[in-house]
Design an enzyme around this catalytic site. Structure first.
Site, mmCIF file in Angstrom:
data_model
loop_
_atom_site.group_PDB
_atom_site.id
_atom_site.type_symbol
_atom_site.label_atom_id
_atom_site.label_comp_id
_atom_site.label_asym_id
_atom_site.label_seq_id
_atom_site.Cartn_x
_atom_site.Cartn_y
_atom_site.Cartn_z
ATOM 1 N N HIS A 187 7.950 6.035 -27.937
ATOM 2 C CA HIS A 187 6.912 6.849 -27.661
ATOM 3 C C HIS A 187 7.063 8.276 -28.274
ATOM 4 C CE1 HIS A 187 3.715 8.584 -25.278
ATOM 5 N NE2 HIS A 187 4.535 9.585 -24.770
ATOM 6 N N ARG A 240 -4.857 19.405 -16.985
ATOM 7 C CA ARG A 240 -3.568 18.442 -17.254
ATOM 8 C C ARG A 240 -3.952 17.723 -18.522
ATOM 9 N NH1 ARG A 240 -0.650 14.661 -12.969
ATOM 10 N NH2 ARG A 240 0.909 13.841 -14.453
ATOM 11 N N ASN A 292 -1.877 16.028 -23.108
ATOM 12 C CA ASN A 292 -2.267 14.811 -24.153
ATOM 13 C C ASN A 292 -2.349 15.244 -25.448
ATOM 14 O OD1 ASN A 292 -2.490 13.071 -22.052
ATOM 15 N ND2 ASN A 292 -4.539 13.582 -21.649
ATOM 16 N N ARG A 308 0.858 -1.234 0.071
ATOM 17 C CA ARG A 308 0.144 0.175 -0.065
ATOM 18 C C ARG A 308 0.714 1.108 -0.198
ATOM 19 N NH1 ARG A 308 -3.289 -3.274 3.324
ATOM 20 N NH2 ARG A 308 -5.013 -4.014 2.069
ATOM 21 N N LYS A 333 5.141 21.555 -17.546
ATOM 22 C CA LYS A 333 4.291 20.564 -17.141
ATOM 23 C C LYS A 333 3.835 20.681 -15.705
ATOM 24 C CE LYS A 333 3.695 15.894 -16.888
ATOM 25 N NZ LYS A 333 4.040 14.423 -17.273
ATOM 26 N N GLU A 380 -6.391 15.411 -13.003
ATOM 27 C CA GLU A 380 -6.955 15.609 -14.405
ATOM 28 C C GLU A 380 -8.329 15.742 -14.217
ATOM 29 O OE1 GLU A 380 -4.619 13.392 -17.421
ATOM 30 O OE2 GLU A 380 -6.301 13.442 -18.639
ATOM 31 N N HIS A 390 -0.946 7.586 -29.070
ATOM 32 C CA HIS A 390 -1.197 6.464 -28.007
ATOM 33 C C HIS A 390 -1.746 5.092 -28.788
ATOM 34 C CE1 HIS A 390 -0.883 8.138 -23.622
ATOM 35 N NE2 HIS A 390 0.240 7.957 -24.218
ATOM 36 N N HIS A 450 -1.324 12.807 -28.146
ATOM 37 C CA HIS A 450 -1.105 11.635 -27.478
ATOM 38 C C HIS A 450 -2.402 10.647 -27.899
ATOM 39 C CE1 HIS A 450 2.135 13.147 -25.468
ATOM 40 N NE2 HIS A 450 2.609 12.170 -24.675
ATOM 41 N N GLU A 505 8.614 15.614 -26.912
ATOM 42 C CA GLU A 505 7.952 16.153 -25.604
ATOM 43 C C GLU A 505 7.779 17.554 -25.353
ATOM 44 O OE1 GLU A 505 5.390 14.283 -24.385
ATOM 45 O OE2 GLU A 505 5.887 12.341 -24.211
ATOM 46 N N LYS A 540 2.223 10.469 -12.496
ATOM 47 C CA LYS A 540 1.388 9.383 -13.145
ATOM 48 C C LYS A 540 2.405 8.280 -13.246
ATOM 49 C CE LYS A 540 -2.044 11.606 -16.082
ATOM 50 N NZ LYS A 540 -2.489 12.043 -17.355
HETATM 51 N N1 LIG Z 1 4.111 9.059 -16.321
HETATM 52 C C1 LIG Z 1 4.037 10.173 -17.265
HETATM 53 O O1 LIG Z 1 3.689 11.025 -16.966
HETATM 54 C C2 LIG Z 1 4.569 9.777 -18.846
HETATM 55 C C3 LIG Z 1 4.858 10.928 -19.668
HETATM 56 C C4 LIG Z 1 5.223 10.575 -20.769
HETATM 57 C C5 LIG Z 1 5.815 9.461 -21.273
HETATM 58 N N2 LIG Z 1 5.459 8.519 -20.261
HETATM 59 C C6 LIG Z 1 5.851 7.072 -20.783
HETATM 60 O O2 LIG Z 1 7.438 6.817 -20.774
HETATM 61 C C7 LIG Z 1 7.714 5.696 -21.523
HETATM 62 C C8 LIG Z 1 8.685 6.013 -22.544
HETATM 63 O O3 LIG Z 1 9.851 6.414 -21.697
HETATM 64 P P1 LIG Z 1 11.218 6.561 -22.681
HETATM 65 O O4 LIG Z 1 11.243 7.230 -23.906
HETATM 66 O O5 LIG Z 1 12.374 7.066 -21.472
HETATM 67 O O6 LIG Z 1 11.637 5.054 -22.924
HETATM 68 P P2 LIG Z 1 12.443 3.820 -22.155
HETATM 69 O O7 LIG Z 1 12.381 3.758 -20.815
HETATM 70 O O8 LIG Z 1 11.891 2.610 -23.155
HETATM 71 O O9 LIG Z 1 13.903 4.317 -22.755
HETATM 72 C C9 LIG Z 1 14.410 4.144 -24.054
HETATM 73 C C10 LIG Z 1 15.477 3.058 -24.395
HETATM 74 O O10 LIG Z 1 16.537 4.016 -23.842
HETATM 75 C C11 LIG Z 1 17.416 2.951 -22.925
HETATM 76 N N3 LIG Z 1 17.983 3.961 -21.871
HETATM 77 C C12 LIG Z 1 17.641 4.789 -20.990
HETATM 78 N N4 LIG Z 1 18.618 5.449 -20.507
HETATM 79 C C13 LIG Z 1 19.607 5.644 -21.083
HETATM 80 C C14 LIG Z 1 20.791 5.990 -21.111
HETATM 81 N N5 LIG Z 1 21.003 6.974 -20.374
HETATM 82 N N6 LIG Z 1 21.729 5.419 -21.959
HETATM 83 C C15 LIG Z 1 21.579 4.580 -22.978
HETATM 84 N N7 LIG Z 1 20.269 3.960 -23.065
HETATM 85 C C16 LIG Z 1 19.307 4.297 -22.263
HETATM 86 C C17 LIG Z 1 16.543 2.336 -22.344
HETATM 87 O O11 LIG Z 1 17.086 0.739 -21.857
HETATM 88 C C18 LIG Z 1 15.614 1.862 -23.492
HETATM 89 O O12 LIG Z 1 16.145 1.118 -24.481
HETATM 90 C C19 LIG Z 1 6.445 5.455 -22.407
HETATM 91 O O13 LIG Z 1 5.953 4.275 -21.828
HETATM 92 C C20 LIG Z 1 5.393 6.506 -21.976
HETATM 93 O O14 LIG Z 1 4.027 6.143 -22.122
HETATM 94 C C21 LIG Z 1 4.969 8.445 -19.364
HETATM 95 ZN ZN LIG Z 2 4.107 11.401 -23.827
#
Ligand SMILES: NC(=O)c1ccc[n+]([C@@H]2O[C@H](COP(=O)([O-])OP(=O)(O)OC[C@H]3O[C@@H](n4cnc5c(N)ncnc54)[C@H](O)[C@@H]3O)[C@@H](O)[C@H]2O)c1
Ligand SMILES: [Zn+2]
Length: 355
Positions: free
Chosen positions: A261, A237, A241, A113, A219, A229, A248, A244, A177, A135
């Site tokens: 992404h 918020r 999107n 929890r 942000k 949201e 998505h 998105h 982004e 999020k």
């Molecule tokens: N929670 C939120 O508010 C929010 C907002 C935007 C996006 N997201 C989510 O974030 C995700 C995408 O995140 P991302 O783009 O970071 O993808 P990811 O976590 O898949 O990272 C991308 C790639 O880079 C590699 N990597 C990470 N750091 C590295 C570094 N310093 N050096 C070399 N390689 C590295 C990872 O292993 C992976 O292969 C999606 O699932 C998306 O939905 C969430």
């Molecule tokens: Zn995003």
């Protein structure tokens, strides 16, 4: 540069620290204040494992990517933690990109929890976006982020030194982004990016730090106004999107394989900007300006699935939509966004054939 930003509202306080070469100290400070610390580490991050100087730190390494944001990914991590005697005084530190942060945040918010949660985002995308706002979640076969919570990390460390090993494709994903934040909220930031995009993408230190800082501030504006949201106005918020709804659906359609992404939401932003233009909200000259910038930065802009009926099914599965209507966060000029409620899905299909 050393900045400390704060989100403060009635219930929570998260600090966001922007500081270079600071990971080791950050982790050790957390270990001093918590009984047991689990560093959940992306296997692509080559940081010195000396970060775990203290005995109460355990490192769990995960090979990351969208595939970890699944029931299986959740099961694996929670079971590993339980086997390692996690308890309610434990802290989790996610050291990785958005996928690791989203999964670990969901685990931290639900396991026993709720555990203390810290984030060290290591992709540009996670530094400018996913690490801010609390999020988290995992995907289901029906769509993206359908399971999740709002659970704020206690502290976030943005350390740009980790970005040196990040592939260009991932840098551009994060840039998408950043440009989104400018498009929905800040015209002068967009103009600044028109001049400085190459420097951001090539990791010019001072320019990159400014872009990250500006992005986080935008942000935070929305998170502070509307953490969960609830609002349905231009301060919602949901404005974050933009790009998105379509993005998505594209990611989900291709099972997260064809595009990362940022690439999917780049296509989403151009498509939604065209929808904004079609609906008479965004002028054609501003649309052209946006397209010109995306071309210059070599961001993705289109895909054949946009005209396919199958995309509609994915669009109506988005958690923001009902059976026959699709909600969009659109832009009415560069730097200004509006909520466009309940566009009939037949009309969306028609627009997608036209644009
Ligand atoms: N929670 C939120 O508010 C929010 C907002 C935007 C996006 N997201 C989510 O974030 C995700 C995408 O995140 P991302 O783009 O970071 O993808 P990811 O976590 O898949 O990272 C991308 C790639 O880079 C590699 N990597 C990470 N750091 C590295 C570094 N310093 N050096 C070399 N390689 C590295 C990872 O292993 C992976 O292969 C999606 O699932 C998306 O939905 C969430
Ligand atoms: Zn995003």
């Amino acid at each position: 540069m050393q900045n400390k930003l704060y989100i403060i509202n009635k219930k929570l306080e998260t600090s966001i620290l922007i500081k270079k070469n600071h990971i080791s100290k950050f982790v050790n400070d957390i270990a001093n204040k918590n009984e047991k610390v689990f560093c959940i580490l992306d296997s692509n991050i080559k940081i010195n494992l000396n970060i775990a100087k203290q005995k109460n730190i355990k490192i769990i390494t995960i090979k990351c990517g969208e595939k970890i944001k699944t029931f299986n990914g959740y099961k694996n991590l929670t079971e590993k933690l339980i086997r390692s005697d996690v308890n309610r005084k434990s802290a989790l530190i996610a050291i990785g990109g958005g996928t690791l942060g989203d999964l670990t945040g969901f685990v931290a918010g639900t396991l026993l929890r709720g555990l203390n949660f810290f984030l060290i985002p290591t992709t540009l995308l996670s530094q400018v976006d996913s690490s801010v706002g609390g999020k988290n979640g995992i995907n289901t076969i029906y769509g993206k982020n359908l399971l999740g919570t709002f659970y704020q990390p206690k502290e976030v460390l943005i350390d740009i030194s980790v970005l040196n090993s990040l592939p260009k494709k991932e840098i551009k994903s994060g840039y998408a982004e950043i440009i989104k934040h400018a498009l929905i909220k800040d015209y002068s930031f967009f103009c600044w990016l028109e001049k400085n995009a190459n420097k951001v993408i090539n990791l010019n230190k001072s320019i990159l730090e400014k872009a990250i800082y500006k992005s986080i501030m935008i942000k935070l504006f929305y998170v502070k106004k509307d953490e969960k949201e609830f609002l349905v106005n231009k301060n919602s918020r949901a404005m974050l999107n933009f790009g998105h709804t379509i993005g998505h659906a594209i990611e989900s359609h291709y099972n997260y394989k064809k595009f990362n992404h940022g690439e999917a939401i780049s296509i989403g932003m151009i498509t939604e900007a065209k929808i904004s233009n079609y609906l008479g909200l965004l002028s054609s000259s501003e649309l052209k300006k946006i397209i010109k910038h995306f071309k210059k930065c070599e961001l993705k802009m289109s895909d054949k699935i946009l005209k396919n009926k199958q995309l509609l099914k994915k669009l109506t599965k988005d958690k923001k939509n009902s059976q026959n209507n699709i909600n969009f966060s659109l832009i009415n000029k560069i730097g200004s966004s509006i909520f466009y409620k309940k566009l009939d899905k037949k009309k969306v299909y028609k627009i997608l054939q036209y644009i």
